[in-house]
Design a protein around this motif. Structure first.
Motif, PDB file in Angstrom:
ATOM      1  N   ASP A  50       0.845  -1.231  -0.042  1.00  0.00           N
ATOM      2  CA  ASP A  50      -0.076   0.085  -0.044  1.00  0.00           C
ATOM      3  C   ASP A  50       1.004   1.213   0.022  1.00  0.00           C
ATOM      4  OD1 ASP A  50      -2.117   1.667  -0.012  1.00  0.00           O
ATOM      5  OD2 ASP A  50      -2.549   1.490   2.344  1.00  0.00           O
ATOM      6  N   GLN A  60     -10.413   4.403  -4.417  1.00  0.00           N
ATOM      7  CA  GLN A  60      -9.147   4.173  -5.031  1.00  0.00           C
ATOM      8  C   GLN A  60      -9.596   3.464  -6.325  1.00  0.00           C
ATOM      9  OE1 GLN A  60      -6.201   4.814  -3.889  1.00  0.00           O
ATOM     10  NE2 GLN A  60      -7.012   6.016  -2.011  1.00  0.00           N
ATOM     11  N   GLU A  63      -9.406  -0.469  -6.602  1.00  0.00           N
ATOM     12  CA  GLU A  63     -10.127  -1.284  -5.452  1.00  0.00           C
ATOM     13  C   GLU A  63     -11.257  -1.806  -5.791  1.00  0.00           C
ATOM     14  OE1 GLU A  63     -10.108   0.523  -1.768  1.00  0.00           O
ATOM     15  OE2 GLU A  63      -7.883   0.704  -1.454  1.00  0.00           O
ATOM     16  N   ARG A  64     -11.884  -2.814  -5.544  1.00  0.00           N
ATOM     17  CA  ARG A  64     -13.317  -3.480  -5.907  1.00  0.00           C
ATOM     18  C   ARG A  64     -13.644  -4.288  -4.708  1.00  0.00           C
ATOM     19  NH1 ARG A  64     -12.226  -0.310  -9.062  1.00  0.00           N
ATOM     20  NH2 ARG A  64     -12.830   0.020 -11.248  1.00  0.00           N
ATOM     21  N   HIS A  69      -6.677  -7.711  -1.168  1.00  0.00           N
ATOM     22  CA  HIS A  69      -5.559  -6.817  -1.585  1.00  0.00           C
ATOM     23  C   HIS A  69      -4.662  -7.255  -2.458  1.00  0.00           C
ATOM     24  CE1 HIS A  69      -3.917  -2.818  -0.811  1.00  0.00           C
ATOM     25  NE2 HIS A  69      -2.617  -3.312  -0.333  1.00  0.00           N
ATOM     26  N   GLN A  72      -5.643  -7.500  -6.155  1.00  0.00           N
ATOM     27  CA  GLN A  72      -5.546  -5.968  -6.781  1.00  0.00           C
ATOM     28  C   GLN A  72      -3.961  -5.772  -6.869  1.00  0.00           C
ATOM     29  OE1 GLN A  72      -6.805  -2.770  -4.178  1.00  0.00           O
ATOM     30  NE2 GLN A  72      -5.526  -1.434  -5.074  1.00  0.00           N
TER      31      GLN A  72
END
Length: 215
Positions: A50, A60, A63-64, A69, A72
């Motif tokens: 991050d 963001q 991001e979904r 994470h 992504q």
């Protein structure tokens, strides 16, 4: 976010690239989002991957909901690899786009339209991958497809790269790419096209249930 566009060089960089620069980051250096061109700020967040966040809004772009994470991060690492090293146009990149073929549809993790239409599918914790259906929908829409899976037992992926390759060999001479988070290393694997694979081969129809191809 894990990657950003560095304004001073007009290149895509990862947070690790910025951390490795001296000083960290350079005074006056600035960054913007690869997808929306909005200003992003570099930070060393709590998560290992991050590093960048939008300045003017909280949303963001990468991001979904429902995506981990690490999933992504692998998508972002793929965007960087394909745009920085393989000549893809970063202005034609989008994520989580619906692709429809007749009565079937699928959501593409990463779609790049120029200089040729490709889709990058990332697999991490999905048990029933439905890869045959995904490939059929994407290939029939004119996309070449790359399949990338998370590598590393410590990350507990549902299926290993060896599992993916065993399944993919049932449809043609292709193999999956891998993303190794421990060393931030990505291999793209095979460029899967309709000329290379037979989605209706007997090896797909017969035998034990295949959690990767079916579902």
């Amino acid at each position: 976010m894990f990657i950003a566009l560095q304004n001073s060089t007009e290149t895509i960089v990862s947070g690790f690239d910025v951390l490795g620069s001296a000083p960290q980051p350079s005074r006056g250096d600035s960054f913007r989002c690869v997808l929306c061109d909005g200003e992003v700020a570099f930070r060393n967040g709590e998560d290992r991957f991050d590093f960048f966040t939008h300045v003017e809004f909280e949303d963001q772009c990468f991001e979904r909901p429902g995506n981990s994470h690490l999933h992504q991060t692998a998508c972002e690492a793929a965007v960087m690899e394909f745009c920085s090293k393989l000549g893809c146009d970063r202005n034609s990149v989008d994520v989580e786009k619906r692709v429809t073929n007749r009565q079937t549809w699928t959501t593409a993790d990463v779609r790049i339209l120029e200089p040729e239409p490709i889709v990058i599918e990332v697999y991490y914790r999905c048990r029933h991958c439905s890869l045959r259906r995904k490939l059929e929908t994407l290939l029939n829409n004119g996309y070449a497809v790359y399949v990338i899976c998370i590598q590393g037992a410590e990350y507990k992926p549902t299926h290993t790269p060896e599992d993916f390759n065993s399944s993919l060999r049932k449809i043609g001479p292709v193999e999956a790419g891998t993303y190794r988070p421990d060393v931030n290393e990505l291999s793209v694997g095979s460029r899967i096209t309709s000329e290379l694979v037979d989605l209706d081969s007997d090896s797909v129809k017969d035998g034990e249930y295949d959690y990767i191809l079916k579902g």
